[in-house]
Design a protein around this motif. Structure first.
Motif, PDB file in Angstrom:
ATOM      1  N   GLU A  61       0.829  -1.212   0.000  1.00 50.80           N
ATOM      2  CA  GLU A  61       0.000   0.000   0.000  1.00 50.80           C
ATOM      3  C   GLU A  61       0.863   1.262   0.000  1.00 50.80           C
ATOM      4  O   GLU A  61       0.547   2.254  -0.662  1.00 50.80           O
ATOM      5  N   SER A  64       2.072   1.816  -3.554  1.00 50.99           N
ATOM      6  CA  SER A  64       1.129   2.392  -4.511  1.00 50.99           C
ATOM      7  C   SER A  64       0.894   3.870  -4.225  1.00 50.99           C
ATOM      8  O   SER A  64       0.801   4.680  -5.138  1.00 50.99           O
ATOM      9  N   ARG A  65       0.844   4.242  -2.941  1.00 50.95           N
ATOM     10  CA  ARG A  65       0.675   5.671  -2.620  1.00 50.95           C
ATOM     11  C   ARG A  65       1.854   6.486  -3.137  1.00 50.95           C
ATOM     12  O   ARG A  65       1.695   7.610  -3.599  1.00 50.95           O
ATOM     13  N   THR A 102      -1.376  -3.527  -6.823  1.00 47.05           N
ATOM     14  CA  THR A 102      -1.714  -2.110  -6.617  1.00 47.05           C
ATOM     15  C   THR A 102      -0.647  -1.175  -7.176  1.00 47.05           C
ATOM     16  O   THR A 102      -0.904   0.010  -7.376  1.00 47.05           O
TER      17      THR A 102
END
Ligand code: KG4
Ligand code: ZN
Length: 350
Positions: A61, A64-65, A102
């Motif tokens: 995560e 992906s950010r 992601t």
């Protein structure tokens, strides 16, 4: 931002070669590249290593950010360096897999969006094919009859290359990839993430003959690899030493990995009766591996193509290069293509 080496093609007129934009976001590097045909005009990589280092590995995560944050500036910087604008592209490419879902989604969606807005073809590219062909990037006329060794954090593959898109799997690792073994050993020794470059650096001051680590599957008669036993041997050795002779452990571990990679790869080259070997992937940055392959290929009269250090680890230049070769082979646009995070070697190489 790192800048992969450029070929000297910026002054060359546009001719009939297509202008290609490529994006790579399969893991934790946000990368863009611009090519005129197969010639690299500009490439940028924003590495998230510093961000993930504090967690000891890639957190999907967080990756992906950070792609979301980095992609626009990376793209703008690459456009500036190539001296082109978005409207000029003839085709857009992105990594479709394998990788983190992601992360892949961001590069693929952005690339498709640009292709749709421009009304130009979109080409999905296999990340491993990118690595496999990266040693040919600065060569002309491109991929030829050869054996390819891909040694990255996720893969260790020996492939018979007949040309673009024509490959046969000779063998692969049955457990850990070579880079994964480097990273795990780095972690056992308390070195920063990712361990590979740090183990390699420490090995420079160590004695590679001090510990006789196992050379798994060296004489297995096939082209399979196994590195998990080697990592376990390092784990069992460490409690026996206080202080741990880190440099000697690194050098001896590295020597064991390199021995197996070099011996099996050269056997594949001999048995395939080809005169070219192409070595790629993050681990091909390793100085000892490069030195050993250089010496062995010289002795055997084999043409050695080592991926340039700027395209060993993840980058978009290799993705754009595969896209250029496929465009030249009249591959169709694939706007319907989706991400393929767990695309297996068997699915890809048949
Ligand atoms: O190709 P890559 O950037 O990503 C994947 O597709 O996996 O490879 C990253 C891997 C990591 O495991 C990293 O530790 C390893 O390549 N690596 C090295 C060296 N530089 C990077 N391993 C050994 N020696 C190095 N100098
Ligand atoms: Zn990679």
């Amino acid at each position: 931002m790192n800048q992969p080496e450029l070929t000297d093609d910026r002054q060359r007129g546009s001719g009939s070669q297509p202008l290609i934009l490529a994006l790579e976001t399969s893991c934790d590097e946000s990368a863009a590249a611009i090519l005129r045909g197969t010639e690299l005009l500009a490439a940028e990589v924003f590495s998230q290593i510093a961000v993930h280092g504090q967690y000891g590995g890639v957190v999907p995560e967080v990756a992906s950010r950070n792609h979301l944050r980095a992609l626009r500036p990376v793209l703008d910087m690459t456009l500036r360096r190539a001296g082109v604008s978005l409207q000029e592209f003839d085709a857009v490419a992105a990594t479709a897999g394998p990788g983190l879902a992601t992360s892949l989604m961001l590069g693929l969606s952005l690339a498709k969006g640009i292709a749709v807005a421009l009304g130009k073809p979109f080409l999905p590219v296999n990340h491993i094919e990118g690595h496999l062909l990266s040693p040919f990037l600065l060569e002309s006329p491109g991929p030829s009859e050869s054996v390819g060794l891909v040694v990255s954090g996720g893969h260790t593959l020996l492939v018979r290359i007949h040309g673009t898109g024509r490959y046969r799997l000779l063998g692969k690792t049955l457990d850990d990839a070579a880079g994964e073994a480097f990273d795990k050993v780095g972690k056992l020794l308390g070195l920063p993430y990712p361990g590979g470059p740090h183990v390699s650096e420490m090995a420079l001051q160590g004695d590679g003959r001090r510990f006789d680590f196992p050379r798994s599957m060296l004489n297995s008669g096939d082209y399979s690899f196994s590195f998990s036993g080697l990592k376990t041997a390092v784990r069992y050795l460490l409690p026996k030493h206080d202080p741990v002779p880190v440099a000697d452990v690194c050098a001896s571990f590295q020597e064991a990995v390199v021995d197996v990679l070099v011996a099996k790869t050269l056997r594949a080259v001999r048995e395939a009766r080809v005169d070219t070997l192409a070595v790629s992937g993050g681990v091909s940055c390793n100085h000892r591996l490069r030195e050993r392959f250089t010496d062995a290929c010289k002795a055997m009269g084999v043409r050695l193509l080592l991926a340039s250090p700027s395209v060993c680890t993840d980058n978009a230049a290799m993705i754009g290069y595969v896209a250029a070769l496929k465009l030249a082979d009249a591959y169709p646009s694939r706007l319907e293509a989706e991400i393929e995070p767990s695309l297996s070697t068997a699915q890809w190489l048949g």
